[in-house]
Design a protein around this motif. Sequence first.
Motif, PDB file in Angstrom:
ATOM      1  N   PHE A   1      42.089  42.747  45.573  1.00 33.97           N
ATOM      2  CA  PHE A   1      43.050  42.476  46.637  1.00 33.97           C
ATOM      3  C   PHE A   1      44.451  42.307  46.057  1.00 33.97           C
ATOM      4  O   PHE A   1      44.599  41.796  44.955  1.00 33.97           O
ATOM      5  CB  PHE A   1      42.683  41.184  47.376  1.00 33.97           C
ATOM      6  CG  PHE A   1      41.540  41.343  48.314  1.00 33.97           C
ATOM      7  CD1 PHE A   1      41.545  42.342  49.277  1.00 33.97           C
ATOM      8  CD2 PHE A   1      40.460  40.485  48.256  1.00 33.97           C
ATOM      9  CE1 PHE A   1      40.484  42.487  50.147  1.00 33.97           C
ATOM     10  CE2 PHE A   1      39.398  40.627  49.129  1.00 33.97           C
ATOM     11  CZ  PHE A   1      39.407  41.635  50.075  1.00 33.97           C
ATOM     12  N   PRO A   2      45.453  42.699  46.819  1.00 34.17           N
ATOM     13  CA  PRO A   2      46.822  42.452  46.345  1.00 34.17           C
ATOM     14  C   PRO A   2      47.117  40.946  46.360  1.00 34.17           C
ATOM     15  O   PRO A   2      46.515  40.205  47.128  1.00 34.17           O
ATOM     16  CB  PRO A   2      47.692  43.176  47.372  1.00 34.17           C
ATOM     17  CG  PRO A   2      46.842  43.295  48.598  1.00 34.17           C
ATOM     18  CD  PRO A   2      45.424  43.348  48.130  1.00 34.17           C
ATOM     19  N   ALA A   3      48.025  40.534  45.516  1.00 38.44           N
ATOM     20  CA  ALA A   3      48.382  39.109  45.455  1.00 38.44           C
ATOM     21  C   ALA A   3      49.204  38.712  46.671  1.00 38.44           C
ATOM     22  O   ALA A   3      49.930  39.528  47.241  1.00 38.44           O
ATOM     23  CB  ALA A   3      49.171  38.824  44.192  1.00 38.44           C
ATOM     24  N   ARG A   4      49.057  37.461  47.056  1.00 39.44           N
ATOM     25  CA  ARG A   4      49.819  36.944  48.195  1.00 39.44           C
ATOM     26  C   ARG A   4      51.318  37.011  47.887  1.00 39.44           C
ATOM     27  O   ARG A   4      51.746  36.625  46.810  1.00 39.44           O
ATOM     28  CB  ARG A   4      49.415  35.491  48.430  1.00 39.44           C
ATOM     29  CG  ARG A   4      50.022  34.861  49.650  1.00 39.44           C
ATOM     30  CD  ARG A   4      49.620  33.390  49.730  1.00 39.44           C
ATOM     31  NE  ARG A   4      50.311  32.731  50.809  1.00 39.44           N
ATOM     32  CZ  ARG A   4      49.883  32.714  52.073  1.00 39.44           C
ATOM     33  NH1 ARG A   4      48.758  33.296  52.390  1.00 39.44           N
ATOM     34  NH2 ARG A   4      50.569  32.104  53.019  1.00 39.44           N
ATOM     35  N   PRO A   5      52.105  37.538  48.835  1.00 38.29           N
ATOM     36  CA  PRO A   5      53.542  37.641  48.562  1.00 38.29           C
ATOM     37  C   PRO A   5      54.200  36.275  48.385  1.00 38.29           C
ATOM     38  O   PRO A   5      53.754  35.283  48.944  1.00 38.29           O
ATOM     39  CB  PRO A   5      54.101  38.356  49.792  1.00 38.29           C
ATOM     40  CG  PRO A   5      53.012  38.451  50.775  1.00 38.29           C
ATOM     41  CD  PRO A   5      51.733  38.069  50.133  1.00 38.29           C
TER      42      PRO A   5
END
Length: 188
Positions: free
Chosen positions: A122-126
């Motif tokens: 998953f992409p990292a939380r902005p």
Amino acid sequence: MTRKGSAQRPWTTDDVEALRNMAGRITRREICRQLKRSRKSVEHAAARLGLSLRCYVSKLVWCDECASWRSRIDKDGRCRVCAMRERLAGREAACAEALAAMTPEQRAVYDENEAKRGTRRFPARPKPRIAGSCPISRYERERAKAAYLLDIEEWEHRRLKLPYDAAKTRLRRMREVTGTNPRKSLKQ
Ligand SMILES: [Zn+2]
């Protein structure tokens, strides 16, 4: 600071305090309405106090379902994240159903194929967009806050869309193993 004679109401400390609170947070027009003062009077006082009246008016809308500010909501009052969450649940249910319908032999083949595949990360939380060091106006802060909320929306959507797409692929692979026609039971 008087010009037009006695018609001008003096600014009380309460007025000034209220102006400090509202400046940059709500529109100029709304400030005038609340203080019952003309635009000129408010602008003059703001200039004297060194306050910026520039105000960021957010276009974000509220989604009741997830209690978040979002870019838009659909006719049911729901945001794209909530809509995607439901679509994902539907697809996962279809996967579970397809899995349950497999024979033990088919299941073994499928499991073996799946085990060979890696999982996607998953992409990292902005992160918030405001750099801590530089002082910025209330306008800029509000604008950055709204931009951050949009980043979060995009990220939350993506976090659901990835497993949603993955479930679609799994469903296809299951059907390759069982030899069933995907169009017959896939409702989405
Ligand atoms: Zn929502």
